[in-house]
Design a protein around this motif. Structure first.
Motif, PDB file in Angstrom:
ATOM      1  N   VAL A  41      38.930  50.649  41.723  1.00 59.22           N
ATOM      2  CA  VAL A  41      38.839  50.172  43.111  1.00 59.22           C
ATOM      3  C   VAL A  41      37.388  50.095  43.552  1.00 59.22           C
ATOM      4  CG1 VAL A  41      39.260  50.906  45.504  1.00 59.22           C
ATOM      5  CG2 VAL A  41      41.147  50.846  43.854  1.00 59.22           C
ATOM      6  N   SER A  42      36.561  51.005  43.058  1.00 61.53           N
ATOM      7  CA  SER A  42      35.150  51.047  43.454  1.00 61.53           C
ATOM      8  C   SER A  42      34.228  50.377  42.441  1.00 61.53           C
ATOM      9  CB  SER A  42      34.704  52.502  43.678  1.00 61.53           C
ATOM     10  OG  SER A  42      35.161  52.971  44.917  1.00 61.53           O
ATOM     11  N   TYR A  43      34.788  49.562  41.545  1.00 60.03           N
ATOM     12  CA  TYR A  43      33.952  48.883  40.559  1.00 60.03           C
ATOM     13  C   TYR A  43      33.341  47.608  41.115  1.00 60.03           C
ATOM     14  CZ  TYR A  43      35.398  51.870  36.619  1.00 60.03           C
ATOM     15  OH  TYR A  43      35.614  52.929  35.769  1.00 60.03           O
ATOM     16  N   GLU A  44      34.168  46.710  41.674  1.00 57.10           N
ATOM     17  CA  GLU A  44      33.653  45.428  42.144  1.00 57.10           C
ATOM     18  C   GLU A  44      34.466  44.930  43.332  1.00 57.10           C
ATOM     19  OE1 GLU A  44      34.012  42.722  38.845  1.00 57.10           O
ATOM     20  OE2 GLU A  44      36.155  42.451  39.120  1.00 57.10           O
ATOM     21  N   LEU A  45      33.810  44.166  44.186  1.00 58.50           N
ATOM     22  CA  LEU A  45      34.447  43.582  45.369  1.00 58.50           C
ATOM     23  C   LEU A  45      35.426  42.479  44.947  1.00 58.50           C
ATOM     24  CD1 LEU A  45      34.681  43.029  48.424  1.00 58.50           C
ATOM     25  CD2 LEU A  45      32.540  41.763  48.283  1.00 58.50           C
ATOM     26  N   TYR A  46      36.596  42.440  45.592  1.00 58.62           N
ATOM     27  CA  TYR A  46      37.651  41.471  45.286  1.00 58.62           C
ATOM     28  C   TYR A  46      37.942  41.464  43.783  1.00 58.62           C
ATOM     29  CZ  TYR A  46      36.645  39.793  50.013  1.00 58.62           C
ATOM     30  OH  TYR A  46      36.455  39.717  51.367  1.00 58.62           O
ATOM     31  N   ALA A  47      38.415  42.603  43.307  1.00 58.31           N
ATOM     32  CA  ALA A  47      38.659  42.772  41.876  1.00 58.31           C
ATOM     33  C   ALA A  47      39.513  41.628  41.334  1.00 58.31           C
ATOM     34  CB  ALA A  47      39.364  44.102  41.627  1.00 58.31           C
ATOM     35  N   ALA A  48      39.111  41.112  40.177  1.00 55.46           N
ATOM     36  CA  ALA A  48      39.847  40.015  39.544  1.00 55.46           C
ATOM     37  C   ALA A  48      41.212  40.483  39.046  1.00 55.46           C
ATOM     38  CB  ALA A  48      39.026  39.434  38.393  1.00 55.46           C
ATOM     39  N   ASP A  49      41.312  41.757  38.676  1.00 61.70           N
ATOM     40  CA  ASP A  49      42.580  42.343  38.226  1.00 61.70           C
ATOM     41  C   ASP A  49      43.460  42.573  39.456  1.00 61.70           C
ATOM     42  OD1 ASP A  49      44.645  44.118  37.474  1.00 61.70           O
ATOM     43  OD2 ASP A  49      43.414  44.999  35.890  1.00 61.70           O
ATOM     44  N   LYS A  50      44.619  41.901  39.502  1.00 58.46           N
ATOM     45  CA  LYS A  50      45.496  41.970  40.669  1.00 58.46           C
ATOM     46  C   LYS A  50      45.951  43.394  40.964  1.00 58.46           C
ATOM     47  CE  LYS A  50      47.842  39.822  43.916  1.00 58.46           C
ATOM     48  NZ  LYS A  50      47.149  39.171  45.050  1.00 58.46           N
ATOM     49  N   GLU A  51      46.212  44.175  39.914  1.00 59.72           N
ATOM     50  CA  GLU A  51      46.645  45.556  40.115  1.00 59.72           C
ATOM     51  C   GLU A  51      45.560  46.377  40.800  1.00 59.72           C
ATOM     52  OE1 GLU A  51      49.585  47.173  39.548  1.00 59.72           O
ATOM     53  OE2 GLU A  51      50.372  45.146  39.250  1.00 59.72           O
ATOM     54  N   VAL A  52      44.323  46.116  40.444  1.00 61.55           N
ATOM     55  CA  VAL A  52      43.201  46.835  41.076  1.00 61.55           C
ATOM     56  C   VAL A  52      43.012  46.337  42.502  1.00 61.55           C
ATOM     57  CG1 VAL A  52      40.728  47.355  40.960  1.00 61.55           C
ATOM     58  CG2 VAL A  52      42.086  47.228  38.857  1.00 61.55           C
ATOM     59  N   PHE A  53      43.068  45.015  42.693  1.00 64.23           N
ATOM     60  CA  PHE A  53      42.889  44.462  44.043  1.00 64.23           C
ATOM     61  C   PHE A  53      43.941  45.026  45.003  1.00 64.23           C
ATOM     62  CE2 PHE A  53      44.017  41.175  47.202  1.00 64.23           C
ATOM     63  CZ  PHE A  53      42.810  41.132  47.905  1.00 64.23           C
ATOM     64  N   ASN A  54      45.196  45.101  44.555  1.00 61.66           N
ATOM     65  CA  ASN A  54      46.245  45.651  45.413  1.00 61.66           C
ATOM     66  C   ASN A  54      45.928  47.089  45.819  1.00 61.66           C
ATOM     67  OD1 ASN A  54      47.611  43.244  45.216  1.00 61.66           O
ATOM     68  ND2 ASN A  54      49.157  43.977  43.781  1.00 61.66           N
ATOM     69  N   ARG A  55      45.365  47.836  44.906  1.00 60.54           N
ATOM     70  CA  ARG A  55      44.986  49.216  45.220  1.00 60.54           C
ATOM     71  C   ARG A  55      43.780  49.269  46.152  1.00 60.54           C
ATOM     72  NH1 ARG A  55      48.029  49.233  40.944  1.00 60.54           N
ATOM     73  NH2 ARG A  55      49.186  51.108  40.299  1.00 60.54           N
ATOM     74  N   GLN A  56      42.917  48.273  46.084  1.00 59.83           N
ATOM     75  CA  GLN A  56      41.817  48.208  47.052  1.00 59.83           C
ATOM     76  C   GLN A  56      42.367  48.096  48.477  1.00 59.83           C
ATOM     77  OE1 GLN A  56      39.469  44.892  45.471  1.00 59.83           O
ATOM     78  NE2 GLN A  56      37.990  46.327  44.563  1.00 59.83           N
ATOM     79  N   LEU A  57      43.438  47.328  48.642  1.00 69.85           N
ATOM     80  CA  LEU A  57      44.044  47.177  49.968  1.00 69.85           C
ATOM     81  C   LEU A  57      44.652  48.495  50.447  1.00 69.85           C
ATOM     82  CD1 LEU A  57      45.865  43.738  49.444  1.00 69.85           C
ATOM     83  CD2 LEU A  57      43.564  44.143  50.319  1.00 69.85           C
ATOM     84  N   VAL A  58      45.201  49.270  49.516  1.00 71.94           N
ATOM     85  CA  VAL A  58      45.768  50.573  49.863  1.00 71.94           C
ATOM     86  C   VAL A  58      44.662  51.542  50.276  1.00 71.94           C
ATOM     87  CG1 VAL A  58      46.975  52.597  48.931  1.00 71.94           C
ATOM     88  CG2 VAL A  58      47.818  50.293  48.420  1.00 71.94           C
ATOM     89  N   VAL A  59      43.595  51.580  49.504  1.00 73.76           N
ATOM     90  CA  VAL A  59      42.488  52.499  49.802  1.00 73.76           C
ATOM     91  C   VAL A  59      41.830  52.138  51.125  1.00 73.76           C
ATOM     92  CG1 VAL A  59      40.188  53.246  49.056  1.00 73.76           C
ATOM     93  CG2 VAL A  59      42.065  53.135  47.406  1.00 73.76           C
ATOM     94  N   LEU A  60      41.587  50.836  51.339  1.00 79.51           N
ATOM     95  CA  LEU A  60      40.945  50.416  52.583  1.00 79.51           C
ATOM     96  C   LEU A  60      41.841  50.717  53.788  1.00 79.51           C
ATOM     97  CD1 LEU A  60      38.524  48.969  53.950  1.00 79.51           C
ATOM     98  CD2 LEU A  60      39.834  46.851  53.739  1.00 79.51           C
ATOM     99  N   GLY A  61      43.113  50.337  53.682  1.00 78.72           N
ATOM    100  CA  GLY A  61      44.021  50.503  54.817  1.00 78.72           C
ATOM    101  C   GLY A  61      44.349  51.954  55.101  1.00 78.72           C
ATOM    102  N   LEU A  62      44.927  52.648  54.127  1.00 77.57           N
ATOM    103  CA  LEU A  62      45.352  54.021  54.345  1.00 77.57           C
ATOM    104  C   LEU A  62      44.193  55.007  54.250  1.00 77.57           C
ATOM    105  CD1 LEU A  62      48.697  54.021  52.303  1.00 77.57           C
ATOM    106  CD2 LEU A  62      48.308  53.384  54.686  1.00 77.57           C
TER     107      LEU A  62
END
Length: 452
Positions: A132-153
């Protein structure tokens, strides 16, 4: 943090200075400019985003591939300090988060605002959450979805860990990426403001319900509004979720309001046209002119409406200095010399089809005739394509091919690599016309033109 915030501004990206690689484009620049505006006005706000240790992407230009992606490495410890830690309890695991603070102090007011960056790249976390903390708008969908969880919650738990939740009464969700935060807020004691930024259907973030059930607690899942469900209840549209749970929602221009209300019928959506932080984007030559003729412009930017009273020769002289600086920057950046006295058009934005970067090049005969009639023409392009966007890379490659085809002494075409805040400042002040030709209703606001 040397103040008590009452407003939390949550966004996927923040563009605060070129060296802090937590932005990719317009959304991040708006967020950074907004935070600086809060500082200028003495508004007690705190930003919350994700710390990306490899930034967005570093762009290499290639004649055959258009864009080649590289990690955008930078050392975040030079610009922020660790101020806390929190644990994010999820349905099936707990994510550990370090909290870093970036501080901006306004030269206008002397007041400061902070942006809190959430860092999940910790050995206690699973690989997908570390990424999640590797790159902005992760190309890997599984990672990007987790970015939304980390940012939101994660935003709520970060504020709670720092003892700020009892003070923050307004939460501004800047784009749907942070929409999950609305599910954990006490609707009776807080105000939720939501800003939608895209008129593109594909630009609205969506999460599988199955994924959310694997992440969110049972009580959190109960907060998912039925009106936000799509595809037979299998997908949650985070824009619809935010619109359902927010107390106030806005688009970013009058036209965008119309488009947004058509996309999400039944919702009352206001509009607040995007703006810019003028002290950040004004060129040094123009700053000197403003200081001489409108000395209070930084304290009261609206007074710049009287810029028309500045002698034209002063503005022309300042622009000539900015043009010279741009030409030198281009020579340094890609070794290309522009025609020194020719009219210069600038087109710099994300490389994507609806922005129509190649439109200005679509009639070669007319373009060359104009260049000859007016003693020369320069056209300068810049902008990155998303990580995995073959259409964007193709646009960049096409422009580079056209540059080779137009072998004419009266025309110069340049595509500048690695577009960022620093290069943007040279471009917006050094070109003669800032070109913006998107498909109708596809552009939400277009703040780069305001900077120019």
């Amino acid at each position: 943090m040397n103040y008590t915030p009452h407003l939390a501004y949550i966004c996927m990206e923040f563009g605060v200075q070129p060296e802090v690689k937590t932005y990719s484009g317009g959304l991040g620049i708006l967020a950074g400019d907004t935070m600086k505006g809060y500082a200028d006005m003495g508004i007690a706000a705190v930003g919350i985003g994700i710390l990306y240790k490899n930034g967005y992407l570093s762009q290499e230009l290639d004649d055959t591939q258009g864009q080649i992606n590289h990690p955008q490495e930078w050392d975040h410890t030079q610009y922020m300090e660790k101020v806390g830690h929190t644990s994010l309890p999820l349905a099936e695991e707990t994510v550990e988060i370090d909290i870093w603070e970036y501080q901006y102090t306004s030269p206008v007011s002397g007041q400061s605002v902070s942006i809190l960056y959430l860092d999940t790249d910790l050995p206690e976390n699973s690989e997908l959450f570390r990424k999640v903390s590797y790159e902005l708008y992760a190309a890997d969908k599984e990672v990007f979805n987790r970015q939304l969880v980390v940012l939101g919650l994660g935003s709520w738990f970060a504020l709670e860990a720092l003892g700020l939740t009892e003070h923050v009464s307004t939460f501004h969700l800047n784009e749907s990426h942070s929409g999950l935060l609305a599910m954990v807020l006490d609707q009776d004691s807080t105000q939720v403001v939501f800003t939608t930024h895209t008129p593109l259907k594909g630009g609205h973030t969506r999460l599988p319900v199955e994924f959310l059930h694997s992440m969110c607690t049972h009580n959190q899942c109960l907060q998912i509004p039925e009106a936000s469900l799509e595809e037979d209840g299998n997908i949650v549209n985070l824009t619809a979720l935010a619109l359902e749970l927010a107390d106030y929602s806005n688009a970013v221009s009058e036209k965008h309001k119309e488009v947004s209300e058509h996309m999400f019928p039944g919702h009352e959506i206001d509009y607040v046209t995007n703006g810019i932080h003028i002290p950040t984007w004004v060129s040094e030559p123009m700053r000197t002119v403003f200081d001489d003729y409108i000395p209070s412009w930084e304290q009261t930017p609206q007074i710049l409406r009287y810029a028309e009273t500045i002698p034209l020769e002063k503005i022309r002289a300042a622009h000539a200095q900015s043009r010279a600086a741009l030409h030198a920057k281009i020579q340094e950046s890609c070794g290309q010399d522009l025609l020194p006295d020719a009219f210069t058009i600038g087109f710099a934005r994300r490389a994507t089809e609806y922005k129509r970067a190649t439109l200005v090049l679509s009639n070669p005969d007319q373009l060359l005739a104009m260049a000859h009639d007016h003693g020369g023409l320069n056209i300068v392009f810049a902008g990155k394509a998303y990580h995995e966007d073959p259409v964007g890379r193709e646009i960049i490659q096409r422009i580079m091919e056209l540059d080779k085809q137009y072998s004419d002494p009266y025309l110069r075409i340049a595509y500048l690599p690695d577009y960022d805040m620093d290069l943007a400042k040279y471009l917006i002040s050094g070109v003669d016309v800032w070109l913006n030709t998107p498909q109708l209703s596809y552009e939400a606001s277009g703040t780069s033109g305001m900077k120019a």
